[in-house]
Design a protein around this motif. Structure first.
Motif, short mmCIF file in Angstrom:
data_model
loop_
_atom_site.label_atom_id
_atom_site.label_comp_id
_atom_site.label_asym_id
_atom_site.label_seq_id
_atom_site.Cartn_x
_atom_site.Cartn_y
_atom_site.Cartn_z
N LYS A 165 -44.10 -32.08 9.78
CA LYS A 165 -44.71 -31.81 11.50
C LYS A 165 -43.43 -31.16 12.15
N GLU A 166 -41.96 -32.30 12.03
CA GLU A 166 -41.61 -31.89 13.04
C GLU A 166 -40.38 -31.06 12.85
N ASN A 167 -40.38 -31.10 10.95
CA ASN A 167 -39.30 -30.31 9.97
C ASN A 167 -40.25 -28.23 9.98
N ILE A 168 -41.83 -28.63 10.15
CA ILE A 168 -42.09 -27.33 10.14
C ILE A 168 -42.17 -27.10 11.85
N LYS A 169 -41.92 -27.45 12.80
CA LYS A 169 -42.20 -26.83 13.83
C LYS A 169 -40.58 -25.89 13.73
N TYR A 170 -39.53 -26.48 13.47
CA TYR A 170 -38.10 -26.32 13.63
C TYR A 170 -38.21 -24.73 12.94
N ILE A 171 -38.97 -25.35 11.71
CA ILE A 171 -39.12 -23.86 10.38
C ILE A 171 -39.94 -22.53 11.45
N TYR A 172 -40.57 -22.92 12.03
CA TYR A 172 -41.30 -21.71 12.45
C TYR A 172 -40.46 -21.85 13.82
N LYS A 173 -40.00 -21.96 14.34
CA LYS A 173 -39.37 -21.48 15.40
C LYS A 173 -38.14 -20.64 15.28
N PHE A 174 -37.43 -20.56 14.28
CA PHE A 174 -36.24 -19.84 13.18
C PHE A 174 -36.71 -19.27 13.12
N CYS A 175 -37.97 -19.37 12.53
CA CYS A 175 -38.42 -17.79 12.07
C CYS A 175 -38.50 -16.75 13.52
N SER A 188 -30.04 -13.90 6.39
CA SER A 188 -31.32 -14.00 5.27
C SER A 188 -31.45 -15.56 5.35
N ILE A 189 -32.58 -15.24 4.61
CA ILE A 189 -32.73 -16.90 4.55
C ILE A 189 -33.31 -17.03 3.13
N LEU A 190 -33.40 -19.18 2.49
CA LEU A 190 -33.52 -19.40 1.60
C LEU A 190 -34.24 -20.33 1.97
N PHE A 191 -36.12 -20.18 1.34
CA PHE A 191 -36.93 -21.37 1.41
C PHE A 191 -36.70 -22.05 0.17
N TYR A 192 -36.82 -23.54 0.15
CA TYR A 192 -36.61 -24.09 -0.81
C TYR A 192 -37.88 -25.13 -0.55
N GLU A 313 -24.70 -16.93 1.83
CA GLU A 313 -24.54 -16.11 3.22
C GLU A 313 -25.49 -16.56 3.58
N TYR A 314 -26.49 -17.50 2.81
CA TYR A 314 -28.03 -17.77 3.65
C TYR A 314 -28.25 -18.76 4.72
N THR A 315 -29.00 -18.24 4.97
CA THR A 315 -29.49 -19.96 5.92
C THR A 315 -30.14 -20.58 4.73
N ILE A 316 -30.22 -21.80 4.94
CA ILE A 316 -30.99 -22.47 3.76
C ILE A 316 -32.56 -23.61 4.47
N LEU A 317 -33.72 -23.06 4.50
CA LEU A 317 -34.39 -24.47 4.99
C LEU A 317 -35.47 -24.95 3.96
N TYR A 318 -35.37 -26.09 3.98
CA TYR A 318 -36.26 -26.85 3.32
C TYR A 318 -37.65 -27.10 3.88
N PHE A 319 -38.20 -26.90 2.15
CA PHE A 319 -40.41 -27.30 3.11
C PHE A 319 -40.51 -28.52 2.83
#
Ligand SMILES: [Zn+2]
Length: 335
Positions: A165-175, A188-192, A313-319
């Protein structure tokens, strides 16, 4: 960047709407003149008065004479307008009956108000971009307003130090921030992460937010992208459609490549993917790539040069966390 083909088509629509409006206006005029013949005379006189005013501004009378003339013409104009108003009132025909014929009364179907695009024009562009995006229907449900954090566990795991939940909140805010700064920063972003952790949903959230700002977005799954490339190389049918699509991969303001996996990988698709990623970086056009593969698998599947461009070059976000689709199945609320 605005898509010139889209703008051209919209302008054609306006042309057509104006022709229709013109015809309608003539018909309504005749209809009203038939009902109130005096109105035709008044309109003719009003046209004359405004011509006289223009003339008097140009003639060589002295100032006093000119002012006197203009005043009397203005008076005449006022009286005629008044008479017109009364005639309409007595007849029961609305005063704007002849003029109220446009789809948009603000710009009279020209699309512009004082050289600025009218709201109806902006809305038409947004609608076209929605159609173009490939995810129009989904976006009604999948957007920032409908994001539900309740599906994500609050339990921290040892590996990641923070809870899903903390992680997804951070990602949500970032997006969200990403969409706000889209015009200025070109990240540019990589979601993995495994499937069912909200990656596609967040891609859609971003897409909707940008489309509503009339920024063009194109969504494609990786396999669809590879298929398009392959058709383009080997199948000459629908050549122009394919050309246009491939051109968009390179030039659309935001390209979303969803579900990058192991499917459809060969030397041609690898080369094209690298070109798309690389050229978009050079042109400072953001890309979002989402993948179920781990970074390690990504490295094993794709060429090093693709990976090094993304890593550099990408911001990498881990789900991470549980599969929320399973949870969703048993609840009625929207994800
Ligand atoms: Zn308008």
């Amino acid at each position: 960047m605005e898509n010139s083909r889209i703008i051209k088509n919209i302008l054609k629509e306006y042309d057509k709407a104006q022709q229709i409006a013109y015809k309608k206006k003539q018909e309504r005029k005749e209809e009203v003149y038939e009902a109130i013949p005096r109105l035709r005379e008044i309109d003719n006189e009003l046209a004359n008065v405004s011509l006289e005013i223009t003339k008097s501004l140009l003639n060589k009378n002295n100032d006093y004479e000119r002012k006197k003339l203009i005043n009397s013409l203005k008076n005449k104009n006022y009286n005629l307008q008044n008479e017109k108003k009364h005639l309409y009132e007595n007849s029961g025909i609305p005063e704007d009956y002849i003029e109220n014929i446009y789809n948009c009364n603000k710009c009279k179907d020209t699309g512009y108000i004082n050289n600025e695009k009218c709201d109806c024009f902006k809305q038409k562009i947004i609608n076209e971009y929605y159609d173009l995006s490939g995810i129009k229907e989904v976006l009604q449900e999948e957007n920032f307003d409908h994001f539900n954090f309740e599906y994500f566990s609050e339990e921290r795991d040892n590996e990641n130090k923070i809870s899903p939940k903390e992680n997804i909140k951070y990602i949500y805010k970032f997006c969200k921030q990403f969409t706000k700064e889209f015009q200025n920063k070109n990240r540019s972003i990589l979601f993995y992460g495994h499937s069912g952790r909200g990656k596609t949903f967040l891609c859609n959230c971003i897409a909707k937010e940008l489309l509503d700002q009339s920024i063009p977005v194109l969504y494609t799954t990786a396999s669809n992208l590879f298929q398009t490339v392959e058709n383009f190389r080997f199948n000459r049918d629908k050549f122009e459609d394919l050309c246009e699509k491939i051109e968009m991969f390179y030039s659309i303001n935001l390209l979303i490549i969803d579900d990058l996996g192991t499917e459809g990988i060969n030397s041609i698709s690898q080369a094209e993917l690298f070109n798309i990623i690389n050229l978009r970086l050079i042109k400072k056009l953001p890309t979002i790539i989402s993948t179920n593969l781990s970074l390690e698998d990504l490295q094993n599947t794709y060429s090093n040069r693709i990976l090094s461009r993304i890593a550099g070059e990408y911001t990498i976000l881990y789900f991470f966390g549980n599969d929320i689709r399973a949870k969703k199945k048993y609840t009625k609320t929207l994800f």
